[in-house]
Design a protein around this motif. Structure first.
Motif, mmCIF file in Angstrom:
data_model
loop_
_atom_site.group_PDB
_atom_site.id
_atom_site.type_symbol
_atom_site.label_atom_id
_atom_site.label_comp_id
_atom_site.label_asym_id
_atom_site.label_seq_id
_atom_site.Cartn_x
_atom_site.Cartn_y
_atom_site.Cartn_z
ATOM 1 N N THR A 143 47.161 75.465 53.782
ATOM 2 C CA THR A 143 45.936 76.161 53.416
ATOM 3 C C THR A 143 45.284 75.495 52.210
ATOM 4 O O THR A 143 45.935 74.843 51.404
ATOM 5 N N ARG A 144 43.992 75.695 52.131
ATOM 6 C CA ARG A 144 43.235 75.179 50.999
ATOM 7 C C ARG A 144 43.537 76.030 49.771
ATOM 8 O O ARG A 144 43.763 77.242 49.874
ATOM 9 N N GLU A 145 43.518 75.407 48.608
ATOM 10 C CA GLU A 145 43.769 76.129 47.357
ATOM 11 C C GLU A 145 42.487 76.820 46.911
ATOM 12 O O GLU A 145 41.416 76.219 46.897
ATOM 13 N N LEU A 146 42.601 78.101 46.537
ATOM 14 C CA LEU A 146 41.482 78.874 46.024
ATOM 15 C C LEU A 146 41.699 79.066 44.527
ATOM 16 O O LEU A 146 42.730 79.609 44.111
ATOM 17 N N VAL A 147 40.742 78.604 43.736
ATOM 18 C CA VAL A 147 40.871 78.580 42.281
ATOM 19 C C VAL A 147 39.730 79.367 41.650
ATOM 20 O O VAL A 147 38.556 79.115 41.942
ATOM 21 N N TRP A 148 40.076 80.328 40.784
ATOM 22 C CA TRP A 148 39.040 80.969 39.962
ATOM 23 C C TRP A 148 38.980 80.204 38.652
ATOM 24 O O TRP A 148 40.008 79.950 38.008
ATOM 25 N N THR A 149 37.773 79.848 38.243
ATOM 26 C CA THR A 149 37.583 79.122 37.007
ATOM 27 C C THR A 149 36.530 79.829 36.174
ATOM 28 O O THR A 149 35.500 80.265 36.700
ATOM 29 N N GLY A 150 36.824 79.986 34.887
ATOM 30 C CA GLY A 150 35.828 80.659 34.069
ATOM 31 C C GLY A 150 36.220 80.782 32.616
ATOM 32 O O GLY A 150 37.293 80.373 32.187
ATOM 33 N N PHE A 151 35.296 81.361 31.886
ATOM 34 C CA PHE A 151 35.439 81.619 30.459
ATOM 35 C C PHE A 151 35.827 83.081 30.280
ATOM 36 O O PHE A 151 35.188 83.968 30.852
ATOM 37 N N VAL A 152 36.872 83.319 29.486
ATOM 38 C CA VAL A 152 37.297 84.691 29.214
ATOM 39 C C VAL A 152 37.552 84.856 27.723
ATOM 40 O O VAL A 152 37.881 83.897 27.026
ATOM 41 N N SER A 153 37.417 86.080 27.257
ATOM 42 C CA SER A 153 37.780 86.418 25.884
ATOM 43 C C SER A 153 39.294 86.605 25.826
ATOM 44 O O SER A 153 39.958 86.687 26.864
ATOM 45 N N VAL A 154 39.842 86.711 24.637
ATOM 46 C CA VAL A 154 41.284 86.930 24.494
ATOM 47 C C VAL A 154 41.703 88.208 25.218
ATOM 48 O O VAL A 154 42.794 88.281 25.782
ATOM 49 N N ASP A 155 40.820 89.211 25.258
ATOM 50 C CA ASP A 155 41.166 90.455 25.949
ATOM 51 C C ASP A 155 40.705 90.471 27.414
ATOM 52 O O ASP A 155 40.623 91.520 28.040
ATOM 53 N N GLY A 156 40.439 89.286 27.977
ATOM 54 C CA GLY A 156 40.220 89.164 29.413
ATOM 55 C C GLY A 156 38.841 89.461 29.940
ATOM 56 O O GLY A 156 38.648 89.567 31.153
ATOM 57 N N VAL A 157 37.846 89.572 29.067
ATOM 58 C CA VAL A 157 36.490 89.854 29.514
ATOM 59 C C VAL A 157 35.797 88.539 29.870
ATOM 60 O O VAL A 157 35.851 87.569 29.118
ATOM 61 N N MET A 158 35.160 88.501 31.029
ATOM 62 C CA MET A 158 34.391 87.329 31.455
ATOM 63 C C MET A 158 33.105 87.270 30.665
ATOM 64 O O MET A 158 32.548 88.308 30.303
#
Length: 191
Positions: free
Chosen positions: A2-17
């Motif tokens: 299967t193809r790899e599904l990757v979430w990429t992004g910027f988050v705060s230390v407490d996990g907020v996008m």
């Protein structure tokens, strides 16, 4: 395989996008990435990802925010020819951004599961917190590429579900710390 599904992004230390559009997107604390001292090295992950990206996947709201800008941005020119997929039950073909290459509308998490079974490389999800929570709950996310910014926000949108879904273990693949306090943390989902 299967193809790899990757979430990429910027988050705060407490996990907020982050919400680059700030308050206009309904997030009072949005735009905090731009309020962090710029250190080019701290964004190197974004360049590294291009080698692994064979397709882009968005939820409707993230597509509607990113597509009009990224389709004209020199910084995102490498995305021009990549296939793009938007998961939405309401978006129609007439709403797609012209001139940004092949874009396919998927209607469900099941359609994403079927996409993962096709030939090709990594599928990268940008933004799309609500979609990603659903994909993670369905066991479809394989990796998280996080740039963690030195800020606590208390509330806001998170890519990680707040409701109890059981423990999910992650294995650290790669990490780095930068002079502006940003941390790179790349985690594989342990199955």
């Amino acid at each position: 395989m299967t193809r790899e599904l990757v979430w990429t992004g910027f988050v705060s230390v407490d996990g907020v996008m982050d919400s680059p559009g700030g308050p206009s997107e309904g997030h009072a604390g949005g735009g905090w990435v731009f309020r962090t001292d710029f250190d080019e090295a701290s964004f190197s992950l974004k360049g590294e990802e291009l080698a692994d990206t064979s397709a882009l996947l968005f939820g409707r709201r993230s597509y509607e925010a990113f597509a009009p800008i990224w389709s004209r941005s020199e910084d995102h020119a490498a995305y021009q020819d990549l296939p793009k997929y938007v998961v939405s039950s309401s978006l129609d073909e007439a709403s797609l951004v012209d001139g940004w290459g092949e874009t396919t509308i998927l209607r469900s998490v099941g359609d994403v599961a079927a996409l993962k079974e096709t030939e090709g490389g990594g599928i990268f999800v940008h933004g799309s917190g609500e979609l990603t929570r659903g994909l993670a709950a369905a066991g479809l996310v394989d990796r998280y590429n996080l740039l963690v910014f030195p800020v606590l926000l208390g509330d806001g949108k998170s890519v990680f579900g707040r409701e109890h879904q059981g423990e999910q273990r992650l294995a650290l693949r790669e990490s780095a710390a930068y002079g502006n306090g940003v941390l790179k943390a790349v985690y594989d989902v342990v199955r």
